[in-house]
Design a protein around this motif. Sequence first.
Motif, short mmCIF file in Angstrom:
data_model
loop_
_atom_site.label_atom_id
_atom_site.label_comp_id
_atom_site.label_asym_id
_atom_site.label_seq_id
_atom_site.Cartn_x
_atom_site.Cartn_y
_atom_site.Cartn_z
N LEU A 100 0.94 -1.12 -0.23
CA LEU A 100 -0.54 0.11 0.05
C LEU A 100 0.84 1.21 0.36
N PHE A 101 1.54 1.69 0.39
CA PHE A 101 2.79 2.38 1.23
C PHE A 101 3.15 3.21 -0.18
N ILE A 102 4.05 1.62 -0.33
CA ILE A 102 5.00 2.20 -1.70
C ILE A 102 4.46 2.43 -3.01
N PRO A 103 2.86 1.95 -2.92
CA PRO A 103 2.50 2.11 -4.79
C PRO A 103 2.06 3.47 -4.44
N LEU A 104 1.18 4.24 -3.41
CA LEU A 104 1.52 5.43 -2.79
C LEU A 104 2.33 6.39 -3.30
N VAL A 105 3.41 6.05 -2.92
CA VAL A 105 4.42 7.54 -2.74
C VAL A 105 4.64 7.03 -4.44
N PHE A 106 4.92 5.73 -5.07
CA PHE A 106 5.14 6.29 -6.71
C PHE A 106 4.04 6.52 -7.01
N GLY A 107 2.97 6.53 -6.45
CA GLY A 107 1.64 7.11 -7.67
C GLY A 107 1.61 8.74 -7.23
N MET A 108 1.53 8.85 -6.11
CA MET A 108 2.10 10.24 -5.79
C MET A 108 3.17 11.38 -7.16
N PHE A 109 4.19 10.36 -7.36
CA PHE A 109 5.34 11.44 -7.98
C PHE A 109 5.22 10.90 -9.38
N VAL A 110 4.42 9.88 -9.64
CA VAL A 110 4.74 9.06 -11.05
C VAL A 110 3.22 9.45 -12.09
N VAL A 111 2.40 8.19 -11.42
CA VAL A 111 1.05 8.19 -11.96
C VAL A 111 -0.53 9.47 -11.69
N VAL A 112 -0.11 11.10 -10.88
CA VAL A 112 -0.73 11.55 -10.65
C VAL A 112 -1.04 12.71 -10.74
N PRO A 113 0.66 13.11 -11.13
CA PRO A 113 0.86 14.17 -11.17
C PRO A 113 0.14 14.73 -12.89
N PRO A 114 0.20 13.88 -14.26
CA PRO A 114 -0.23 14.10 -15.44
C PRO A 114 -1.76 14.51 -15.23
N GLN A 115 -2.44 13.99 -14.01
CA GLN A 115 -4.07 14.51 -13.75
C GLN A 115 -4.07 16.57 -13.63
N ILE A 116 -3.17 16.59 -13.07
CA ILE A 116 -3.04 18.05 -12.92
C ILE A 116 -2.62 18.90 -14.03
N TYR A 117 -1.71 18.33 -14.80
CA TYR A 117 -0.55 18.94 -15.76
C TYR A 117 -2.37 18.54 -16.98
N PHE A 118 -2.59 18.05 -18.01
CA PHE A 118 -4.26 18.28 -18.35
C PHE A 118 -5.14 18.98 -17.54
N GLU A 119 -4.97 18.92 -16.36
CA GLU A 119 -6.57 20.18 -15.58
C GLU A 119 -5.59 21.19 -15.63
N HIS A 120 -4.53 22.44 -15.90
CA HIS A 120 -3.82 23.28 -16.28
C HIS A 120 -2.66 23.40 -17.36
N ILE A 121 -2.81 22.54 -18.23
CA ILE A 121 -2.44 21.92 -19.17
C ILE A 121 -1.88 23.83 -20.13
N LYS A 122 -3.07 24.46 -19.81
CA LYS A 122 -2.43 26.07 -20.75
C LYS A 122 -1.61 26.45 -20.13
N GLU A 123 -1.55 26.50 -18.89
CA GLU A 123 0.06 26.93 -17.83
C GLU A 123 1.40 26.52 -18.50
N TYR A 124 1.27 25.81 -19.06
CA TYR A 124 2.86 25.20 -18.98
C TYR A 124 2.98 25.40 -20.57
N ASN A 125 4.22 25.49 -20.78
CA ASN A 125 4.92 24.85 -22.04
C ASN A 125 5.24 23.40 -22.08
N SER A 126 5.04 22.74 -21.86
CA SER A 126 6.13 21.24 -21.74
C SER A 126 5.23 20.21 -20.11
N TYR A 127 5.39 19.65 -20.62
CA TYR A 127 4.78 18.18 -19.31
C TYR A 127 6.28 18.55 -17.99
N GLY A 128 7.11 19.23 -18.70
CA GLY A 128 8.51 18.76 -18.01
C GLY A 128 8.83 19.98 -17.45
#
Length: 398
Positions: A100-128
């Motif tokens: 549970l804890f390992i996937p949670l931490v991995f998900g917070m840094f790898v899986v979840v960020p794209p969701q926030i990126y697409f929500e605010h995609i117009k505010e950034y030049n790239s995903y990086g």
Amino acid sequence: MTEVIKTERTAKSGIARRNDLDWLRLIAITILLFFHTGMLFNPWDWHIKNNEISESFRYWMVWLHEWRMPLLLFISGAGTYMALGKRTSGQYARERFKRLFIPLVFGMFVVVPPQIYFEHIKEYNSYGDFYKTVFNFVPYPQGSFSWHHLWFICYLFFYSLLALPFLVFLRSERSAAFRKKVSAVLSTPAGILLVPAVFILITQVILRSYFPDETHALIDDWAYFTFYFLFFLFGMLCYSTESLWESVGANRTYLLIASVFVLIPFYATYLHLQEIIHFPWSFEKIETTFDVLAIFVSWFCVITVIAYGQHYLNKPHPWLKHFNEGLYPFYILHQTVIIAIGYYICQLPWSIFAKFWTVSLLTLISCVAFYFVLIRPFNVMRFLFGMKVKQLTVDKDR
């Protein structure tokens, strides 16, 4: 017990592992796929939205919302009872940490960020450009650090640890008298319907006056943290006693009738809140009534689904083991994939119907492909997604 499958007892005081829980877990995750796809098109606020929404989505989604996650927590409670097995408490805690804890931490840094990126995609030049903001560790929505839909994994991790003393007690011979009394109270239709529902209601009456909003943020979400925890505990409790478990299935017709009838006032008050029908009461009274009814809908529907699953789904299938092995990675991935695909599909001049099924199907295909190609074959990925690591075989002839 009908259609008992060949398996070992999980404990002297428990019942055998049943395939119905595995099937219901598969069904619950499938519901989540359609529910979160529906969030693109219903009137509720979400990370991204289609340019056209449909009022019709809210009417089936408001019902699913009340019991989809409670069902998963109930099943998780039963699974947690089984997970202790022959492990010591320390072994169990370490296993929960890895799963549970390992996937949670991995998900917070790898899986979840794209969701926030697409929500605010117009505010950034790239995903990086966006991804750098994750390491500012500013909580969402002000920042880009969040667990989003992985709140379920976070809560489940804490539930597993908090329930450990109770779990050890349930699996010991010392609990025999306690389980017998609980079974006597809950083995009737009225008992299994009303006692847990009223108990949950009392906790919510007390806690929601201080923590009214469902935030999934843990530290300020104590009402809903407790709400879901109780489903977890009742799942553990019902699974620990064979006579109680059998009575749930035996009373399925009564449970179904109650679940259908409670939907009548539930939807009546909801239609009033949507200003479609009108009752001669204040908005506050109707809202309070709806919240109370929602708690009964949650418990009634969960225990009814469990009862019918027990009766009809307790059947093995050669694919079931493989389905369930992939469900956890599927859950971790599905919302991110929905948002990534949905962002582009929602820009097309298609009907809502076409977009909904396209996003659902492409998400299913993408998550399954990702699982089979990038997760299942590799131990590193299996570890990061909370799966058991494959043991290397040794050639004994060498």
